[in-house]
Design a protein around this motif. Structure first.
Motif, PDB file in Angstrom:
ATOM      1  N   ILE A  60      -1.826  10.056   7.101  1.00 16.75           N
ATOM      2  CA  ILE A  60      -0.694   9.240   6.118  1.00 16.75           C
ATOM      3  C   ILE A  60       0.480   9.388   7.180  1.00 16.75           C
ATOM      4  CG2 ILE A  60       0.778   9.210   4.239  1.00 16.75           C
ATOM      5  CD1 ILE A  60      -1.319  11.512   3.051  1.00 16.75           C
ATOM      6  N   THR A  94       4.292   8.032   7.464  1.00 16.24           N
ATOM      7  CA  THR A  94       5.542   7.561   6.606  1.00 16.24           C
ATOM      8  C   THR A  94       6.461   6.661   7.695  1.00 16.24           C
ATOM      9  OG1 THR A  94       5.451   9.246   5.243  1.00 16.24           O
ATOM     10  CG2 THR A  94       7.579   7.973   5.016  1.00 16.24           C
ATOM     11  N   GLN A 131      -2.515  18.217   1.353  1.00 14.15           N
ATOM     12  CA  GLN A 131      -1.646  17.148   2.366  1.00 14.15           C
ATOM     13  C   GLN A 131      -0.578  18.297   3.040  1.00 14.15           C
ATOM     14  OE1 GLN A 131       1.308  14.125   1.215  1.00 14.15           O
ATOM     15  NE2 GLN A 131      -0.217  13.388   0.632  1.00 14.15           N
ATOM     16  N   ALA A 180      -1.957   4.701   5.214  1.00 16.42           N
ATOM     17  CA  ALA A 180      -2.710   5.680   5.272  1.00 16.42           C
ATOM     18  C   ALA A 180      -4.294   5.188   5.519  1.00 16.42           C
ATOM     19  CB  ALA A 180      -2.830   6.534   4.003  1.00 16.42           C
ATOM     20  N   ALA A 183       4.719   3.936   3.157  1.00 14.90           N
ATOM     21  CA  ALA A 183       3.730   4.819   3.741  1.00 14.90           C
ATOM     22  C   ALA A 183       2.529   3.935   4.149  1.00 14.90           C
ATOM     23  CB  ALA A 183       3.183   5.991   2.852  1.00 14.90           C
ATOM     24  N   LEU A 185      -5.310   2.239   9.686  1.00 13.94           N
ATOM     25  CA  LEU A 185      -4.010   2.337   8.549  1.00 13.94           C
ATOM     26  C   LEU A 185      -3.606   1.195   8.038  1.00 13.94           C
ATOM     27  CD1 LEU A 185      -1.654   4.812  10.907  1.00 13.94           C
ATOM     28  CD2 LEU A 185      -3.538   5.479   9.249  1.00 13.94           C
TER      29      LEU A 185
END
Length: 150
Positions: free
Chosen positions: A105, A107, A75, A115, A113, A149
């Motif tokens: 991802i 935020t 990440q 993803a 969050a 997402l």
């Protein structure tokens, strides 16, 4: 009796809560590229991410230690650190190379969050043999794609 059953059924339908559908956004990925160096001493992965009306940023990774295969990238924040990403090749299965996967991802300001991911067949990342230098892995698929997402 017949009217009571019909009335009861209508009453249940009228008071039942509607089922909510989960809202899905799209992250638009553009200019995606990934390759290892023909000198056999590094790799680079880069792309742009746009989540409409929220964020637009550049994501990239460079190393000087990868050989002829693309590395796993843990990440990693993009230029706008509200967006992070990771990249890897899944383990191979008998008779097939593992797929490549990128995870994006985002935020939100609230701290929550969202993803999503995109997968490619290993054939989109061929190992190209180079005469006089090291072999090189180069991404040959579409440079632009979407990631849902949620």
């Amino acid at each position: 009796m017949k009217y009571t059953a019909i009335f009861s059924s209508l009453l249940l339908l009228a008071t039942a809560s509607p089922v909510r559908q989960r809202q899905t956004k799209q992250a638009n990925i553009s200019n995606f590229s990934a390759s290892t160096s023909t000198a056999g001493n590094g790799a680079s992965i880069a792309f742009d991410v746009e989540i409409p009306n929220q964020v637009s940023t550049r994501c990239s990774y460079v190393d000087e230690t990868s050989g002829s295969t693309l590395p796993t990238v843990d990440q990693t924040p993009c230029d706008n650190d509200s967006v992070k990403w990771q990249f890897r090749q899944d383990p191979s299965r008998p008779g097939a190379d593992g797929q490549y996967r990128i995870v994006v991802i985002h935020t939100l300001a609230s701290g929550a969050a969202e993803a999503g991911f995109h997968e490619w067949a290993a054939t989109d990342f061929p190992l190209e043999e180079r005469t006089g230098s090291s072999d090189e892995t180069v991404y040959t698929g579409a440079a632009d794609f979407a990631v849902g997402l949620s």
